[in-house]
Design an enzyme around this catalytic site. Structure first.
Site, PDB file in Angstrom:
ATOM      1  N   GLY A  24       0.812  -1.207   0.000  1.00 34.22           N
ATOM      2  CA  GLY A  24       0.000   0.000   0.000  1.00 34.22           C
ATOM      3  C   GLY A  24       0.846   1.256   0.000  1.00 34.22           C
ATOM      4  O   GLY A  24       1.672   1.451   0.892  1.00 34.22           O
ATOM      5  N   GLY A  42      -0.308   4.414   0.198  1.00 32.88           N
ATOM      6  CA  GLY A  42      -1.063   5.554   0.690  1.00 32.88           C
ATOM      7  C   GLY A  42      -0.206   6.369   1.648  1.00 32.88           C
ATOM      8  O   GLY A  42       1.025   6.272   1.667  1.00 32.88           O
ATOM      9  N   PHE A  43      -0.853   7.153   2.491  1.00 29.13           N
ATOM     10  CA  PHE A  43      -0.116   8.024   3.398  1.00 29.13           C
ATOM     11  C   PHE A  43       0.790   7.223   4.332  1.00 29.13           C
ATOM     12  O   PHE A  43       1.950   7.573   4.547  1.00 29.13           O
ATOM     13  CB  PHE A  43      -1.084   8.875   4.222  1.00 29.13           C
ATOM     14  CG  PHE A  43      -1.750   9.960   3.423  1.00 29.13           C
ATOM     15  CD1 PHE A  43      -1.053  11.085   3.026  1.00 29.13           C
ATOM     16  CD2 PHE A  43      -3.083   9.852   3.060  1.00 29.13           C
ATOM     17  CE1 PHE A  43      -1.662  12.087   2.282  1.00 29.13           C
ATOM     18  CE2 PHE A  43      -3.704  10.847   2.324  1.00 29.13           C
ATOM     19  CZ  PHE A  43      -2.986  11.966   1.932  1.00 29.13           C
ATOM     20  N   GLY A  44       0.266   6.141   4.920  1.00 22.99           N
ATOM     21  CA  GLY A  44       1.055   5.365   5.865  1.00 22.99           C
ATOM     22  C   GLY A  44       2.189   4.611   5.218  1.00 22.99           C
ATOM     23  O   GLY A  44       3.333   4.643   5.689  1.00 22.99           O
ATOM     24  N   VAL A  89      -2.313  -7.790  -4.070  1.00 18.02           N
ATOM     25  CA  VAL A  89      -2.088  -8.832  -3.068  1.00 18.02           C
ATOM     26  C   VAL A  89      -3.385  -9.593  -2.834  1.00 18.02           C
ATOM     27  O   VAL A  89      -4.463  -9.001  -2.711  1.00 18.02           O
ATOM     28  CB  VAL A  89      -1.580  -8.204  -1.755  1.00 18.02           C
ATOM     29  CG1 VAL A  89      -1.492  -9.249  -0.647  1.00 18.02           C
ATOM     30  CG2 VAL A  89      -0.220  -7.552  -1.977  1.00 18.02           C
ATOM     31  N   GLU A 142     -18.562  18.023   2.701  1.00 18.74           N
ATOM     32  CA  GLU A 142     -17.787  18.724   1.670  1.00 18.74           C
ATOM     33  C   GLU A 142     -18.400  18.533   0.288  1.00 18.74           C
ATOM     34  O   GLU A 142     -18.466  19.481  -0.507  1.00 18.74           O
ATOM     35  CB  GLU A 142     -16.337  18.246   1.719  1.00 18.74           C
ATOM     36  CG  GLU A 142     -15.609  18.732   2.966  1.00 18.74           C
ATOM     37  CD  GLU A 142     -14.273  18.068   3.214  1.00 18.74           C
ATOM     38  OE1 GLU A 142     -13.455  18.644   3.946  1.00 18.74           O
ATOM     39  OE2 GLU A 142     -14.038  16.959   2.680  1.00 18.74           O
ATOM     40  N   ASP A 163      -5.933   2.984   7.807  1.00 18.95           N
ATOM     41  CA  ASP A 163      -7.327   2.540   7.856  1.00 18.95           C
ATOM     42  C   ASP A 163      -7.459   1.043   8.031  1.00 18.95           C
ATOM     43  O   ASP A 163      -8.558   0.538   8.262  1.00 18.95           O
ATOM     44  CB  ASP A 163      -8.048   2.950   6.561  1.00 18.95           C
ATOM     45  CG  ASP A 163      -8.251   4.447   6.458  1.00 18.95           C
ATOM     46  OD1 ASP A 163      -8.216   5.121   7.499  1.00 18.95           O
ATOM     47  OD2 ASP A 163      -8.429   4.948   5.328  1.00 18.95           O
ATOM     48  N   ALA A 202      -5.410  11.105   7.350  1.00 16.95           N
ATOM     49  CA  ALA A 202      -4.051  11.079   6.816  1.00 16.95           C
ATOM     50  C   ALA A 202      -2.980  11.312   7.882  1.00 16.95           C
ATOM     51  O   ALA A 202      -1.982  10.580   7.927  1.00 16.95           O
ATOM     52  CB  ALA A 202      -3.918  12.097   5.682  1.00 16.95           C
TER      53      ALA A 202
END
Length: 427
Positions: free
Chosen positions: A18, A20-22, A86, A178, A307, A323
């Protein structure tokens, strides 16, 4: 094999699933460690998800909030990026299983696999009420929103025209709020001069929430301000109303049917199947229940972050799926791996909440910094500066800043492009 390749192959192998941010933060923070890294992702880009709704509502282009992973890591020779999906983890053999039958060995595994939409047992609703997690989701929603106006321009039946100009968002968390505010502004500020047969001011934006208030994670006063701001934009806020049906004709909530051609799901998420891969304990949303050091129980060589996991913060409240939390976890995991390689140990992960932000509309936002709270224009400026700061690259920061200034000065959104099909159908 060159001597350098031989030395690299003997290094501790960290596999990160992954980008993403992490996952990306863990990769960045492992720079200089005696490891080789393989970063896997089923997409070739890193996505700035907090602004994904602005792509869906034609405010920003996809290239302004996403960057190729290989480009971001081009200066890191110890990192191999693989475009792969995966399908599982062989914990006994310490291998990551891929959907094409291949596998990849690891010494340490970091699962940063994110989340997907949750329809609370009604997955059949997804075709009618798509969620917003990927660039594909955003461009699909943008197409549905814009095509609804285009079809309404040609529609002669008043009832069908009204349904086309009704936009329903299910879920009043930050994403739902939003989206609702931005769609309302699109209809009332941006589009009116462009159409001849319809009055886009007549468009209905309906925000449906099963709970008692919008932005449930914010203090009561900020939640009330957000609701008033939405209603001042013309958004119809329906609270304490659970959705019981989504279809091509519209939505049923609180026993009432509403005809609408555009439904958007922002009501819940479910973690990736990481817990299923490992046969590990998880909560009702599928999030892995990890140890205080973010390792999976009984698997000290497997970390899970973002997440993908459920863990409590120092105040006993769950760490939010945002995030900054994922980045803090990625940074902690990298530090822990480095410490282990030195024969040291670190204390447990401690989340530091830096604040919650949500935009409602032009010059309207709410910010909760804990000890003090902000709302209105000042909060909107801080919200914008914070998001621009966390974008990657000067070009993207300037591009987004100019796009926002143009929107707020001229009410024009340059990304109003209908893609992914012809004019025949919505979807």
């Amino acid at each position: 094999m060159t001597p350098e390749q031989a030395r690299s192959s003997n290094r501790h192998h960290v596999v990160i699933v992954g980008a993403g941010f992490g996952g990306l933060e863990a990769t960045y923070r492992l720079a200089g460690a005696p490891v080789r890294i393989t970063l896997l992702d089923r997409r070739n880009h890193h996505l700035f998800q907090p602004l994904l709704y602005q792509v869906a509502t034609a405010s920003l282009a996809t290239s302004e909030i996403a960057w190729p992973i290989r480009y971001l890591l081009r200066g890191r020779p110890e990192v191999t990026t693989l475009f792969a999906t995966v399908s599982g983890v062989d914990v006994q053999g310490k291998r990551v299983l891929l959907d094409d039958g291949d596998s990849l060995p690891y010494d340490t595994l970091v699962l940063a696999t994110g989340a997907r939409h949750a329809y609370f047992g009604h997955d059949e609703w997804e075709p009618f009420a798509p969620g917003l997690k990927t660039l594909e989701d955003a461009t699909t929603l943008r197409r549905r929103i814009l095509v609804a106006f285009e079809r309404a321009e040609r529609e002669t039946d008043p009832q069908r025209c009204a349904a086309l100009l009704t936009f329903v968002i299910v879920g009043a968390g930050p994403t739902g709020v939003e989206l609702a505010g931005t769609i309302a502004e699109l209809a009332k500020d941006t589009l009116p001069p462009d159409f001849r047969n319809i009055d886009t001011h007549s468009a209905r934006v309906v925000l449906i929430e099963a709970g008692p208030r919008v932005l449930a994670g914010f203090p009561d006063d900020l939640s009330a301000y957000a609701q008033r701001s939405l209603e001042s934009l013309g958004v119809e806020v329906m609270l304490n109303e659970a959705v019981t049906e989504c279809s091509a004709d519209g939505v049923v909530y609180g026993g009432k049917a509403l005809q609408a051609r555009t439904l958007i799901w922002a009501a819940g998420v479910r973690a990736s199947p990481a817990a299923e891969w490992l046969g590990a304990p998880h909560d009702r949303a599928g999030r892995l229940q990890v140890n205080p050091d973010l390792t999976v129980p009984n698997h000290p060589d497997i970390f899970a972050i973002g997440d993908t996991v459920a863990i409590d913060g120092p105040d006993g409240k769950p760490v939010p799926g945002i995030a900054p939390a994922a980045k803090q976890q990625g940074r902690y995991v990298a530090q822990t791996i480095k410490a282990r390689l030195r024969g040291e140990t670190l204390g447990p992960f401690r989340y530091r909440h830096s604040g919650s932000l949500a935009q409602i509309g032009k010059h309207k936002a709410v910010i909760d910094f804990g000890r003090f709270k902000l709302r209105g224009a000042i909060a909107w400026w801080i919200w914008g500066i914070a998001h621009i700061y966390f974008l990657i690259g000067l070009r993207n920061r300037l591009s987004v800043a100019i796009s926002w200034l143009w929107i707020h000065a001229r009410d024009q959104r340059a990304a109003r492009l209908i893609t992914q099909g012809s004019s025949k159908v919505v979807g």
